[in-house]
Design a protein around this motif. Sequence first.
Motif, mmCIF file in Angstrom:
data_model
loop_
_atom_site.group_PDB
_atom_site.id
_atom_site.type_symbol
_atom_site.label_atom_id
_atom_site.label_comp_id
_atom_site.label_asym_id
_atom_site.label_seq_id
_atom_site.Cartn_x
_atom_site.Cartn_y
_atom_site.Cartn_z
ATOM 1 N N VAL A 251 8.702 37.029 52.783
ATOM 2 C CA VAL A 251 9.159 37.141 51.392
ATOM 3 C C VAL A 251 9.785 38.513 51.131
ATOM 4 O O VAL A 251 10.581 38.680 50.210
ATOM 5 N N SER A 252 9.426 39.479 51.961
ATOM 6 C CA SER A 252 9.777 40.882 51.691
ATOM 7 C C SER A 252 11.007 41.316 52.489
ATOM 8 O O SER A 252 11.072 41.124 53.705
ATOM 9 N N SER A 253 11.950 41.932 51.812
ATOM 10 C CA SER A 253 13.107 42.559 52.452
ATOM 11 C C SER A 253 13.009 44.066 52.244
ATOM 12 O O SER A 253 12.652 44.520 51.149
ATOM 13 N N ARG A 254 13.311 44.813 53.295
ATOM 14 C CA ARG A 254 13.213 46.273 53.201
ATOM 15 C C ARG A 254 14.052 46.790 52.035
ATOM 16 O O ARG A 254 15.233 46.464 51.910
ATOM 17 N N GLY A 255 13.409 47.565 51.175
ATOM 18 C CA GLY A 255 14.102 48.127 50.029
ATOM 19 C C GLY A 255 14.326 47.141 48.900
ATOM 20 O O GLY A 255 15.005 47.471 47.919
ATOM 21 N N GLY A 256 13.730 45.955 48.991
ATOM 22 C CA GLY A 256 13.959 44.916 47.999
ATOM 23 C C GLY A 256 12.941 44.903 46.871
ATOM 24 O O GLY A 256 12.054 45.767 46.780
ATOM 25 N N THR A 257 13.044 43.883 46.028
ATOM 26 C CA THR A 257 12.207 43.784 44.835
ATOM 27 C C THR A 257 10.744 43.513 45.172
ATOM 28 O O THR A 257 9.839 44.066 44.532
ATOM 29 N N THR A 258 10.502 42.639 46.166
ATOM 30 C CA THR A 258 9.117 42.300 46.519
ATOM 31 C C THR A 258 8.376 43.522 47.043
ATOM 32 O O THR A 258 7.221 43.772 46.682
ATOM 33 N N VAL A 259 9.059 44.290 47.881
ATOM 34 C CA VAL A 259 8.443 45.504 48.432
ATOM 35 C C VAL A 259 8.122 46.494 47.316
ATOM 36 O O VAL A 259 7.075 47.159 47.343
ATOM 37 N N ALA A 260 8.978 46.580 46.307
ATOM 38 C CA ALA A 260 8.714 47.482 45.183
ATOM 39 C C ALA A 260 7.425 47.090 44.471
ATOM 40 O O ALA A 260 6.609 47.950 44.098
ATOM 41 N N ALA A 261 7.231 45.773 44.290
ATOM 42 C CA ALA A 261 6.005 45.302 43.644
ATOM 43 C C ALA A 261 4.790 45.533 44.546
ATOM 44 O O ALA A 261 3.731 46.000 44.080
ATOM 45 N N LEU A 262 4.919 45.221 45.831
ATOM 46 C CA LEU A 262 3.799 45.384 46.764
ATOM 47 C C LEU A 262 3.390 46.848 46.887
ATOM 48 O O LEU A 262 2.201 47.159 47.034
ATOM 49 N N ASP A 263 4.358 47.745 46.809
ATOM 50 C CA ASP A 263 4.040 49.178 46.888
ATOM 51 C C ASP A 263 3.124 49.598 45.741
ATOM 52 O O ASP A 263 2.184 50.378 45.930
ATOM 53 N N VAL A 264 3.384 49.064 44.555
ATOM 54 C CA VAL A 264 2.540 49.394 43.401
ATOM 55 C C VAL A 264 1.135 48.846 43.600
ATOM 56 O O VAL A 264 0.135 49.529 43.330
ATOM 57 N N LEU A 265 1.041 47.603 44.072
ATOM 58 C CA LEU A 265 -0.276 47.007 44.313
ATOM 59 C C LEU A 265 -1.047 47.793 45.371
ATOM 60 O O LEU A 265 -2.259 48.030 45.223
ATOM 61 N N GLU A 266 -0.353 48.212 46.415
ATOM 62 C CA GLU A 266 -1.023 48.973 47.475
ATOM 63 C C GLU A 266 -1.491 50.331 46.962
ATOM 64 O O GLU A 266 -2.620 50.759 47.244
ATOM 65 N N LYS A 267 -0.661 51.000 46.196
ATOM 66 C CA LYS A 267 -1.038 52.322 45.652
ATOM 67 C C LYS A 267 -2.230 52.220 44.705
ATOM 68 O O LYS A 267 -2.981 53.181 44.534
ATOM 69 N N ASN A 268 -2.385 51.061 44.085
ATOM 70 C CA ASN A 268 -3.510 50.850 43.174
ATOM 71 C C ASN A 268 -4.675 50.123 43.842
ATOM 72 O O ASN A 268 -5.549 49.586 43.165
ATOM 73 N N HIS A 269 -4.659 50.101 45.166
ATOM 74 C CA HIS A 269 -5.795 49.614 45.968
ATOM 75 C C HIS A 269 -6.139 48.150 45.652
ATOM 76 O O HIS A 269 -7.303 47.801 45.456
ATOM 77 N N PHE A 270 -5.096 47.318 45.606
ATOM 78 C CA PHE A 270 -5.295 45.912 45.262
ATOM 79 C C PHE A 270 -6.296 45.226 46.198
ATOM 80 O O PHE A 270 -7.247 44.584 45.746
ATOM 81 N N GLU A 271 -6.091 45.347 47.507
ATOM 82 C CA GLU A 271 -6.960 44.655 48.465
ATOM 83 C C GLU A 271 -8.393 45.175 48.401
ATOM 84 O O GLU A 271 -9.354 44.390 48.468
ATOM 85 N N GLN A 272 -8.545 46.495 48.273
ATOM 86 C CA GLN A 272 -9.885 47.068 48.183
ATOM 87 C C GLN A 272 -10.594 46.623 46.900
ATOM 88 O O GLN A 272 -11.808 46.399 46.899
ATOM 89 N N THR A 273 -9.829 46.477 45.810
ATOM 90 C CA THR A 273 -10.414 46.026 44.547
ATOM 91 C C THR A 273 -10.909 44.592 44.663
ATOM 92 O O THR A 273 -11.998 44.251 44.178
ATOM 93 N N ILE A 274 -10.126 43.725 45.328
ATOM 94 C CA ILE A 274 -10.543 42.342 45.547
ATOM 95 C C ILE A 274 -11.817 42.307 46.391
ATOM 96 O O ILE A 274 -12.763 41.555 46.102
ATOM 97 N N ASP A 275 -11.858 43.141 47.430
ATOM 98 C CA ASP A 275 -13.055 43.191 48.282
ATOM 99 C C ASP A 275 -14.277 43.623 47.482
ATOM 100 O O ASP A 275 -15.354 43.024 47.596
ATOM 101 N N LYS A 276 -14.129 44.643 46.637
ATOM 102 C CA LYS A 276 -15.250 45.102 45.813
ATOM 103 C C LYS A 276 -15.706 44.003 44.853
ATOM 104 O O LYS A 276 -16.906 43.818 44.626
ATOM 105 N N ALA A 277 -14.742 43.295 44.282
ATOM 106 C CA ALA A 277 -15.081 42.216 43.347
ATOM 107 C C ALA A 277 -15.849 41.104 44.049
ATOM 108 O O ALA A 277 -16.856 40.594 43.519
ATOM 109 N N MET A 278 -15.400 40.724 45.238
ATOM 110 C CA MET A 278 -16.073 39.648 45.975
ATOM 111 C C MET A 278 -17.478 40.065 46.394
ATOM 112 O O MET A 278 -18.423 39.267 46.334
#
Length: 269
Positions: free
Chosen positions: A230-257
């Motif tokens: 889904v992701s193209s280098r420098g594209g829109t999806t990567v811009a969104a994923l970068d924000v999620l990563e910077k805000n520790h999305f995966e770690q937050t899901i792990d803590k919630a579970m």
Amino acid sequence: MENQKIGFIGGGNMTAAIISGVVKNQTFPADQIYVYDIHKEKRESLHRKAGILAVDSACDLVKTCSIVFLAVKPQSFPPMLDEIRPVVEKGKTLVSIAAGISSSSIVSALSCDCPVIRAMPNTPLTLGKGATAVCRTGNVADETYHLVLKLFSSCGMVSQIEESQMNAVIAVNGSSPAYIYLFAKAVLESAEQQGIQPSVSLPLFCQTLIGSAEMLLKSGDTPDELIRKVSSRGGTTVAALDVLEKNHFEQTIDKAMRACTARAEELGK
């Protein structure tokens, strides 16, 4: 099946969903299904809507039925088990859908080595799209176990797991619809702030959830591989994923579970 009668102690949403699926798909005869709830209107409503039989006490239900679903909240388990203890026998199979309540604690509270099946369903059962995790004690008869699996399968899909996994699986399928709804709420609110009304964004996002789930199940790709596609280098999806990563999305899901699992363990104490 002719000699089996099934009963539900607790007439809430999950019971209503299971009964609806079972009756609609003719998985089990309605006139061999019983329900008891402390609220008379709930059991009478199920009787009217599904054609099942309502009884006036939990003990009457246990005496009548060979398979008894324990469908009350975990906090209500102790008084409910105290109430039915005098009438529970080894021949009764108990099916618990309560979070965190182990089969050994049920057996101990009842002072009876009765067979126990634990199940963790989720609310999409109401649409016949449920996902239920199931385990059993060693003394559950195969015929009875397969019947219970069939009942849950009439409302969606079923996975068989070990009891040691039952608390952790709640975060995977039992509670996870709420995370998805929260994610949807955030997407819809952001879309509306950017000028897209929910009448447009909701069906688009829901179809995206359905399609993404199908891709996960059928494409043969891992989640990471699907993300890359889904992701193209420098594209829109990567811009969104970068924000999620910077805000520790995966770690937050792990803590919630993990918090979900920890709470299940607390409820079982």
